[in-house]
Motif scaffolding. Structure first.
Motif, PDB file in Angstrom:
ATOM      1  N   GLU A  72      -3.250  96.127 -28.131  1.00 56.71           N
ATOM      2  CA  GLU A  72      -4.117  95.616 -29.200  1.00 56.71           C
ATOM      3  C   GLU A  72      -4.208  94.083 -29.155  1.00 56.71           C
ATOM      4  O   GLU A  72      -5.255  93.506 -29.382  1.00 56.71           O
ATOM      5  CB  GLU A  72      -3.634  96.092 -30.564  1.00 56.71           C
ATOM      6  N   GLN A  75      -6.519  93.251 -26.439  1.00 54.05           N
ATOM      7  CA  GLN A  75      -7.891  93.566 -26.856  1.00 54.05           C
ATOM      8  C   GLN A  75      -8.461  92.456 -27.741  1.00 54.05           C
ATOM      9  O   GLN A  75      -9.631  92.120 -27.641  1.00 54.05           O
ATOM     10  CB  GLN A  75      -7.952  94.917 -27.546  1.00 54.05           C
ATOM     11  N   ALA A  81     -11.532  93.969 -29.779  1.00 53.70           N
ATOM     12  CA  ALA A  81     -11.044  94.591 -31.022  1.00 53.70           C
ATOM     13  C   ALA A  81     -11.774  94.053 -32.215  1.00 53.70           C
ATOM     14  O   ALA A  81     -12.354  93.022 -32.221  1.00 53.70           O
ATOM     15  CB  ALA A  81      -9.545  94.360 -31.171  1.00 53.70           C
TER      16      ALA A  81
END
Length: 81
Positions: A72, A75, A81
């Protein structure tokens, strides 16, 4: 030897995401692909040797592989994200 993770650029984040099959990835060139396979296959001594020449890439790969929320984090760097 410093174990601090260097700043991870957008392109490196995208390449590592691609390597691990995560959303936001972008396929790198063959040399970078081969290097990522070598980093993934290396034991910790080998990883530390590779970090000497490729600190950003090794840091990004270890982030994705070992850190909770590491994918994450990459990202976010990649803008996925």
């Amino acid at each position: 030897m410093s174990t601090a993770t260097p700043v991870i650029t957008k392109n490196t984040a995208r390449h590592v995401l691609w390597h691990y099959g995560a959303d936001g990835g972008m396929q790198p060139g063959r040399g970078t692909q081969t290097l990522m396979v070598a980093i993934d296959a290396a034991d910790m001594v080998g990883v530390e040797r590779l970090r000497l020449g490729f600190p950003e890439l090794v840091g990004a790969m270890l982030t994705a592989k070992n850190d909770i929320g590491g994918v994450e984090q990459l990202q976010k760097i990649a803008g996925a994200a």
